[in-house]
Write a protein that holds these residues in place. Structure first.
Motif, PDB file in Angstrom:
ATOM      1  N   THR A   1       0.841  -1.202   0.000  1.00  0.00           N
ATOM      2  CA  THR A   1       0.000   0.000   0.000  1.00  0.00           C
ATOM      3  C   THR A   1       0.872   1.245   0.000  1.00  0.00           C
ATOM      4  O   THR A   1       0.609   2.195  -0.732  1.00  0.00           O
ATOM      5  CB  THR A   1      -0.939  -0.002   1.217  1.00  0.00           C
ATOM      6  OG1 THR A   1      -1.746  -1.172   1.142  1.00  0.00           O
ATOM      7  CG2 THR A   1      -1.812   1.222   1.252  1.00  0.00           C
TER       8      THR A   1
ATOM      9  N   SER B   1       1.195   4.238  -3.184  1.00  0.00           N
ATOM     10  CA  SER B   1       0.879   5.653  -3.079  1.00  0.00           C
ATOM     11  C   SER B   1       2.129   6.531  -2.992  1.00  0.00           C
ATOM     12  O   SER B   1       2.044   7.701  -2.693  1.00  0.00           O
ATOM     13  CB  SER B   1      -0.035   5.897  -1.878  1.00  0.00           C
ATOM     14  OG  SER B   1       0.625   5.538  -0.690  1.00  0.00           O
TER      15      SER B   1
ATOM     16  N   ARG C   1      -4.061  10.085  -3.654  1.00  0.00           N
ATOM     17  CA  ARG C   1      -5.365   9.506  -3.380  1.00  0.00           C
ATOM     18  C   ARG C   1      -6.455  10.301  -4.078  1.00  0.00           C
ATOM     19  O   ARG C   1      -6.269  11.474  -4.413  1.00  0.00           O
ATOM     20  CB  ARG C   1      -5.629   9.457  -1.877  1.00  0.00           C
ATOM     21  CG  ARG C   1      -5.801  10.855  -1.280  1.00  0.00           C
ATOM     22  CD  ARG C   1      -5.357  10.933   0.164  1.00  0.00           C
ATOM     23  NE  ARG C   1      -5.581  12.238   0.742  1.00  0.00           N
ATOM     24  CZ  ARG C   1      -4.822  13.312   0.536  1.00  0.00           C
ATOM     25  NH1 ARG C   1      -3.793  13.253  -0.277  1.00  0.00           N
ATOM     26  NH2 ARG C   1      -5.090  14.453   1.117  1.00  0.00           N
TER      27      ARG C   1
ATOM     28  N   THR D   1      -7.903   1.793  -7.955  1.00  0.00           N
ATOM     29  CA  THR D   1      -6.780   2.710  -8.137  1.00  0.00           C
ATOM     30  C   THR D   1      -6.874   3.393  -9.494  1.00  0.00           C
ATOM     31  O   THR D   1      -7.566   2.916 -10.392  1.00  0.00           O
ATOM     32  CB  THR D   1      -5.430   1.959  -8.044  1.00  0.00           C
ATOM     33  OG1 THR D   1      -5.388   0.960  -9.052  1.00  0.00           O
ATOM     34  CG2 THR D   1      -5.230   1.345  -6.668  1.00  0.00           C
TER      35      THR D   1
ATOM     36  N   ASP E   1      -4.771   5.984  -4.967  1.00  0.00           N
ATOM     37  CA  ASP E   1      -5.638   5.046  -4.274  1.00  0.00           C
ATOM     38  C   ASP E   1      -6.989   5.724  -4.080  1.00  0.00           C
ATOM     39  O   ASP E   1      -7.045   6.866  -3.599  1.00  0.00           O
ATOM     40  CB  ASP E   1      -5.064   4.673  -2.901  1.00  0.00           C
ATOM     41  CG  ASP E   1      -3.750   3.932  -3.008  1.00  0.00           C
ATOM     42  OD1 ASP E   1      -3.621   3.074  -3.900  1.00  0.00           O
ATOM     43  OD2 ASP E   1      -2.855   4.215  -2.190  1.00  0.00           O
TER      44      ASP E   1
END
Length: 147
Positions: free
Chosen positions: A13, A17, A30, A119, A137
């Motif tokens: 994760t 990002s 994000r 995503t 994300d």
């Protein structure tokens, strides 16, 4: 879930990002999930210029009819999104694209909402650092993400 699997998931994760190019680091990319009827969604991230020369974000590409750099201007309490041709990123500084300020607009959703857990692959284009591949994300919008 076993601790090792959790650690691997957390590392993946974080990698998804975070992106790095020469003298430019991208973190916390994000976008908020949108309603099924939304025509656009916002993207947010932090750009850090680790070099000793100013740079400029001059564009972004992603698989949408239009993707633009924007800022938010408030007039008489009303927010208005304004297109930007570029976002300066001074040497040694970080620039945050956040709700209520600078941001990316993914436009032309046309019934294809941004859904939590998915995503968005994208390419940031810098004047000096060149192209940087990133992944936004898609997260649930909650009070912690609202400004």
């Amino acid at each position: 879930m076993k601790p090792l699997k959790l650690a691997a998931l957390a590392a993946f994760t974080l990698m998804a990002s975070t992106a790095q190019a020469e003298n430019v680091s991208i973190e916390n990319a994000r976008a908020f999930a949108t309603a099924p009827t939304a025509m656009a969604g916002g993207g947010f991230l932090t750009i850090t210029n680790t070099g000793d020369q100013d740079d400029t974000l001059i564009g972004i590409r992603a698989d949408f009819p239009r993707v633009e750099l924007h800022t938010t201007e408030f007039t008489d309490g009303v927010a208005r999104m304004m297109h930007l041709d570029a976002i300066p990123v001074p040497a040694g500084e970080a620039v945050s694209l956040e709700p209520g300020g600078l941001h990316v607009m993914f436009m032309g959703l046309r019934g294809n909402p941004l859904e939590e857990g998915e995503t968005i692959p994208a390419t940031l284009i810098f004047e000096n650092a060149g192209e940087v591949e990133i992944t936004f994300d898609i997260v649930k919008r909650d009070m912690a993400h609202s400004n």
